[in-house]
Write a protein that holds these residues in place. Structure first.
Motif, PDB file in Angstrom:
ATOM      1  N   ALA A   1      10.043 -85.153  20.316  1.00 20.24           N
ATOM      2  CA  ALA A   1      10.632 -84.118  21.182  1.00 20.24           C
ATOM      3  C   ALA A   1      12.037 -83.742  20.722  1.00 20.24           C
ATOM      4  O   ALA A   1      12.929 -83.520  21.524  1.00 20.24           O
ATOM      5  CB  ALA A   1      10.650 -84.581  22.631  1.00 20.24           C
ATOM      6  N   THR A   2      12.214 -83.690  19.408  1.00 13.94           N
ATOM      7  CA  THR A   2      13.535 -83.445  18.830  1.00 13.94           C
ATOM      8  C   THR A   2      13.443 -82.380  17.753  1.00 13.94           C
ATOM      9  O   THR A   2      12.509 -82.374  16.945  1.00 13.94           O
ATOM     10  CB  THR A   2      14.098 -84.738  18.212  1.00 13.94           C
ATOM     11  OG1 THR A   2      14.232 -85.725  19.241  1.00 13.94           O
ATOM     12  CG2 THR A   2      15.451 -84.495  17.573  1.00 13.94           C
ATOM     13  N   VAL A   3      14.421 -81.500  17.745  1.00 10.50           N
ATOM     14  CA  VAL A   3      14.574 -80.509  16.689  1.00 10.50           C
ATOM     15  C   VAL A   3      15.841 -80.851  15.911  1.00 10.50           C
ATOM     16  O   VAL A   3      16.932 -80.920  16.489  1.00 10.50           O
ATOM     17  CB  VAL A   3      14.673 -79.081  17.251  1.00 10.50           C
ATOM     18  CG1 VAL A   3      14.919 -78.081  16.129  1.00 10.50           C
ATOM     19  CG2 VAL A   3      13.412 -78.711  18.018  1.00 10.50           C
ATOM     20  N   ASN A   4      15.688 -81.086  14.633  1.00 10.03           N
ATOM     21  CA  ASN A   4      16.833 -81.319  13.750  1.00 10.03           C
ATOM     22  C   ASN A   4      17.049 -80.084  12.888  1.00 10.03           C
ATOM     23  O   ASN A   4      16.136 -79.658  12.170  1.00 10.03           O
ATOM     24  CB  ASN A   4      16.576 -82.513  12.826  1.00 10.03           C
ATOM     25  CG  ASN A   4      16.436 -83.821  13.568  1.00 10.03           C
ATOM     26  OD1 ASN A   4      17.285 -84.179  14.365  1.00 10.03           O
ATOM     27  ND2 ASN A   4      15.348 -84.539  13.302  1.00 10.03           N
ATOM     28  N   ILE A   5      18.218 -79.502  12.974  1.00 10.58           N
ATOM     29  CA  ILE A   5      18.611 -78.443  12.055  1.00 10.58           C
ATOM     30  C   ILE A   5      19.601 -79.071  11.086  1.00 10.58           C
ATOM     31  O   ILE A   5      20.730 -79.398  11.458  1.00 10.58           O
ATOM     32  CB  ILE A   5      19.252 -77.251  12.786  1.00 10.58           C
ATOM     33  CG1 ILE A   5      18.344 -76.759  13.909  1.00 10.58           C
ATOM     34  CG2 ILE A   5      19.574 -76.142  11.804  1.00 10.58           C
ATOM     35  CD1 ILE A   5      17.009 -76.223  13.445  1.00 10.58           C
ATOM     36  N   CYS A   6      19.168 -79.270   9.864  1.00 14.75           N
ATOM     37  CA  CYS A   6      19.994 -79.956   8.875  1.00 14.75           C
ATOM     38  C   CYS A   6      20.564 -78.945   7.884  1.00 14.75           C
ATOM     39  O   CYS A   6      19.816 -78.320   7.122  1.00 14.75           O
ATOM     40  CB  CYS A   6      19.175 -80.999   8.111  1.00 14.75           C
ATOM     41  SG  CYS A   6      18.551 -82.340   9.146  1.00 14.75           S
ATOM     42  N   SER A   7      21.861 -78.763   7.922  1.00 10.96           N
ATOM     43  CA  SER A   7      22.528 -77.939   6.918  1.00 10.96           C
ATOM     44  C   SER A   7      22.782 -78.803   5.691  1.00 10.96           C
ATOM     45  O   SER A   7      23.446 -79.840   5.786  1.00 10.96           O
ATOM     46  CB  SER A   7      23.841 -77.380   7.462  1.00 10.96           C
ATOM     47  OG  SER A   7      23.601 -76.427   8.480  1.00 10.96           O
ATOM     48  N   VAL A   8      22.239 -78.376   4.550  1.00 10.92           N
ATOM     49  CA  VAL A   8      22.268 -79.187   3.338  1.00 10.92           C
ATOM     50  C   VAL A   8      23.046 -78.439   2.256  1.00 10.92           C
ATOM     51  O   VAL A   8      22.520 -77.514   1.633  1.00 10.92           O
ATOM     52  CB  VAL A   8      20.841 -79.479   2.840  1.00 10.92           C
ATOM     53  CG1 VAL A   8      20.879 -80.441   1.649  1.00 10.92           C
ATOM     54  CG2 VAL A   8      19.968 -80.029   3.959  1.00 10.92           C
ATOM     55  N   PRO A   9      24.311 -78.796   2.023  1.00  5.01           N
ATOM     56  CA  PRO A   9      25.062 -78.147   0.942  1.00  5.01           C
ATOM     57  C   PRO A   9      24.501 -78.552  -0.418  1.00  5.01           C
ATOM     58  O   PRO A   9      24.325 -79.742  -0.701  1.00  5.01           O
ATOM     59  CB  PRO A   9      26.486 -78.676   1.128  1.00  5.01           C
ATOM     60  CG  PRO A   9      26.530 -79.244   2.521  1.00  5.01           C
ATOM     61  CD  PRO A   9      25.149 -79.733   2.791  1.00  5.01           C
TER      62      PRO A   9
END
Length: 829
Positions: A778-786
């Motif tokens: 029940a989790t949304v991860n938005i991962c910004s990856v440089p």
């Protein structure tokens, strides 16, 4: 002021004031007192006089704005309802208010549904965006009120006041929500206004004799019943609102909820088509998309992708009657005709402009649906969209589960024999690229491949049809991806020796359920015709490629069954094939995948993510649906990461940047699987944010996020694939045309009811909690990856296979090195 109804009163308006604070009730009482004072309207009820010593707002200090709204409200009541009774009930809670109403004497005349005023904090109710306590309390109040007072009451008849001024999320509620004014005059003025609105709404309804529609719209009934008969609860309803389609949407929304069909929203009309395409490719789920006037153009090239996928469903687009004079948002009129555009694209369509012809026109639409040529666009005029009545009853063939009506194509002996000879007797290298497979077809492919030593590959456009893992076990025959971009090193080394294709006599490619489009391989048509032996299995005559040596026009299932019956593989050939597969060593084949420099290279990042996934899959049985957008990040993910089943690729068809990202909500809310999406900053910049759409559907529409959703937003500040193409061919520096400005938010975590959303910075998977992030339900991860840009490896093009970082130097690269040594070696340069 009278405390009892006069004999001439013919209407009683209930006002329910709910909360535990005296100041709130007194402000309401003050407003009603001013509306009735000096008039023939009585103010009645158990709380028509202040029960508490605290007075209402002093009249002398009332601002001019209050006098203005009061004057206008009195003018309305004096003109329309000069003797109407206003009955005030004040209570601590909704339940107490309902009991008090039940104890009132019967009304002398008409009694509209009550106006409900709620001090949320005073009543102990939360107004947080995704809390349901207010809605539940209003529902309980309606259920406990007697007769029509409860059955007719809705959230629009209430106004809720909150003291929470620090909202971080704004979302429309079914009930009006406003901040509780600190100034009692402002609160009293607002109560006056609310009562004026309440009375006017009742007057308008009474004058127009408006009642709830007893019947649904005919179009909604017909389409719902048709799809339900064929696909049960599997088909999905996708809609984006609009004035003229709002009634049809309301009906379909209610029907879909009742029949258990998923209702899937998106941040734009285009996103609806993306979600429908993804669900069709992965689950063969039909769809019904509804959008408003003029929006037939908003589906972009995804409409053609739906056609190419032979996706089954309807797209309802409101439009104007063809006789309208340059209508607003119309696409069928004197200046243009969207039907011609649809015809040019090969999209089946029907123009619904006459309710009397609706049964016949829907019959055409149903027939087009069964032909399986892609979505059927229904251009519907307002008259058809409004038409009520039972769904047209038509004799429709193809009832039952949605399957093509076309006859099964059995394999011909003259086409099967040469392919069977290749499988049984050689050559020693045989690679199959596999299209979409159903359960039996997948079993047959893996059985034949295992018994015949056939190497397997998936594609850039349909990744995961075969994959590294199947049912938790490694598939030894799987080599990786073959495609225009993103081809794996194992596939390349299997087909090449020192950078050159092996002789035509030594190998053969077979394309199963494929039209062998340009995206399927990195090879030109000339190379495919002259340097490779090609077999192809398809049921579509128009999909047979001109460079196919061994065409098989048949159903894949029939072909695979027939081939399995013919299996008599030469033991020596089988041994050679097994050895060739084993010799195709798995490797990133570059020098940068182990270098932990920052920002990371895409090579390093995907190498680290691969290790995390391999561990999760082998130790915990982890599975996921991969979503791959158009760009370096998407193709690198397809090439490098182990899959556990089919995924969705934005590279399919028109290769539309952003389509894969827009499909994430539809997949996340309908598949019982984790979802991992890989999206470049270029694709993300083209389309709306999906997080609000996910939050809305989970928190407001009752959807459940079944597992984990992680979106890797890969940020290198440019259009990487185009930059690589440009730099690789002209040795040019980075061009301004490839720049993207990405603004990186700080990390944050927020909870929305049952859903948790994290925005994370992922600078190095090896030093993060990525393994745990991917397992959080029940989790949304938005991962910004440089990331940093490079042109190395990852199957970016056949040119990249000649780079110095490859595990095995190509003959061309070796020749260049020898030439340089001969040129400079003797001079010592």
């Amino acid at each position: 002021m009278s405390t009892a109804a006069t004999a001439s009163s013919s209407h009683r308006f209930l006002i329910l004031s709910i909360g535990k604070r005296t100041s709130f009730h007194n402000a309401v009482l003050s407003a009603l007192t001013d509306l009735t004072e000096g008039s023939r309207r009585p103010l009645t009820g158990p709380h028509a006089r202040a029960p508490h010593p605290e007075p209402g707002p002093p009249r002398a200090s009332r601002p001019p704005s209050y006098a203005q709204v009061l004057s206008k409200a009195r003018r309305l009541l004096d003109g329309a309802l000069p003797t109407a009774e206003l009955c005030l009930v004040a209570a601590d809670t909704p339940a107490q208010a309902a009991r008090a109403v039940g104890g009132l004497p019967p009304a002398a005349g008409t009694e509209p549904v009550p106006l409900v005023l709620v001090d949320a904090a005073g009543a102990g109710l939360s107004t947080a965006p995704f809390e349901t306590s207010v809605a539940e309390a209003l529902g309980e109040l309606a259920a406990e009120l007697p007769g029509h007072l409860g059955t007719g009451m809705g959230a629009r008849h209430a106004a809720v006041y909150t003291e929470d001024t620090g909202e971080s999320v704004r979302v429309a509620r079914p009930y009006p929500l406003r901040h509780l004014p600190a100034d009692p005059h402002t609160l009293a003025a607002d109560v006056v206004r609310l009562l004026g609105d309440h009375v006017q709404r009742w007057l308008n309804d009474s004058a127009a004799k408006v009642a709830s529609r007893g019947r649904s719209t005919a179009l909604a009934d017909a389409l719902h019943d048709f799809l339900t008969e064929r696909a049960g609860s599997a088909w999905g309803l996708h809609y984006y609102t609009g004035s003229v389609v709002s009634g049809v949407i309301e009906d379909l929304d209610r029907m879909a909820e009742r029949s258990g069909n998923p209702v899937l929203r998106g941040p734009s009309e285009h996103s609806l088509a993306c979600g429908a395409l993804a669900r069709w490719q992965l689950d063969e789920a039909p769809f019904l998309i509804v959008v408003t006037s003029g929006m037939v153009d908003e589906f972009r090239g995804t409409l053609a992708n739906l056609r190419d996928a032979r996706a089954r469903g309807f797209i309802v687009c409101a439009d104007s009657p063809s006789s309208a004079w340059y209508p607003f948002q119309g696409t069928v009129h004197g200046a243009e005709d969207s039907r011609a555009v649809l015809s040019a694209r090969g999209i089946p369509h029907v123009y619904l402009d006459d309710p009397e012809r609706l049964p016949a026109d829907l019959g055409k639409a149903y027939a087009a649906y069964h032909e399986g040529r892609g979505p059927v666009v229904l251009l519907a005029t307002p008259a058809v969209l409004r038409a009520e009545g039972p769904a047209p009853v038509l004799p429709v063939s193809g009832a039952g589960h949605d399957r093509p009506r076309t006859a099964s194509l059995q394999v011909r002996e003259d086409q099967l024999a040469p392919v069977a000879d290749i499988v049984n007797h050689g050559p020693a290298r045989l690679l199959w690229q596999v299209g979409r497979l159903d359960g039996e077809e997948a079993d047959l492919v893996h059985d034949v491949a295992r018994r015949a030593g056939i190497a397997l590959a998936d594609s850039l456009t349909r990744p995961g049809n075969v994959s590294r893992y199947r049912d938790g076990h490694v598939v030894k025959e799987y080599l990786g991806t073959l495609g225009l971009y993103g081809f794996s090193w194992r596939v390349h080394s299997y087909l090449h020796r020192r950078g050159r294709l092996r002789p035509r006599s030594e190998q053969c490619l077979l394309f199963l359920k494929s039209r062998l489009a340009e995206a399927a391989t990195p090879f030109s048509p000339r190379v495919l015709q002259r340097s490779l032996r090609v077999a192809q299995v398809t049921r579509e005559p128009g999909h047979l490629a001109p460079f196919t040596d061994h065409p098989v026009l048949a159903d894949a299932r029939a072909f695979l069954r027939a081939l399995r019956e013919r299996l008599e593989v030469d033991p020596g050939v089988l041994a050679d094939r097994t050895e060739a597969i084993a010799a195709a060593r798995e490797s990133p084949s570059d020098a940068v995948h182990e270098l932990p420099v920052l920002p990371m290279s895409a090579n390093y990042f995907f190498r680290q993510v691969r290790q995390v996934l391999d561990d999760l899959i082998t130790t915990e049985g982890y599975t996921y649906t991969g979503v791959y957008d158009v760009g370096r990040g998407g193709l690198s993910a397809i090439r490098n990461l182990p899959r556990t089943g089919p995924g969705f690729s934005g590279w399919y068809g028109r290769a539309l940047m952003g389509d894969a990202l827009q499909a994430v909500p539809a997949l996340a809310l309908t598949r019982d699987d984790n979802v991992l999406a890989f999206v470049g900053d270029g694709a993300a910049a083209l389309v709306p944010d999906i997080v609000p759409a996910l939050v809305q559907q989970v928190c407001l529409h009752g959807h459940r996020l079944r597992r984990n959703v992680t979106v890797f937003r890969l940020v290198d500040g440019g259009h990487s694939v185009i930059r690589t193409y440009h730099e690789g061919r002209s040795d040019a520096e980075m061009s301004r045309q490839n720049q993207i400005v990405s603004l990186l938010d700080d990390e944050w975590s927020r909870s929305f009811g049952p859903l948790t959303v994290h925005h994370r910075h992922l600078t190095d998977p090896a030093r993060s909690g990525l393994r745990d992030w991917l397992r959080q339900p029940a989790t949304v991860n938005i991962c910004s990856v440089p990331l940093s840009h490079n042109n190395e490896g990852d199957g970016l093009s056949l040119l990249s296979s000649h780079g110095w970082q490859r595990d095995e130097l190509s003959d061309l690269t070796s020749s260049m090195i020898r030439a340089a040594r001969n040129r400079y070696g003797s001079s010592g340069a």
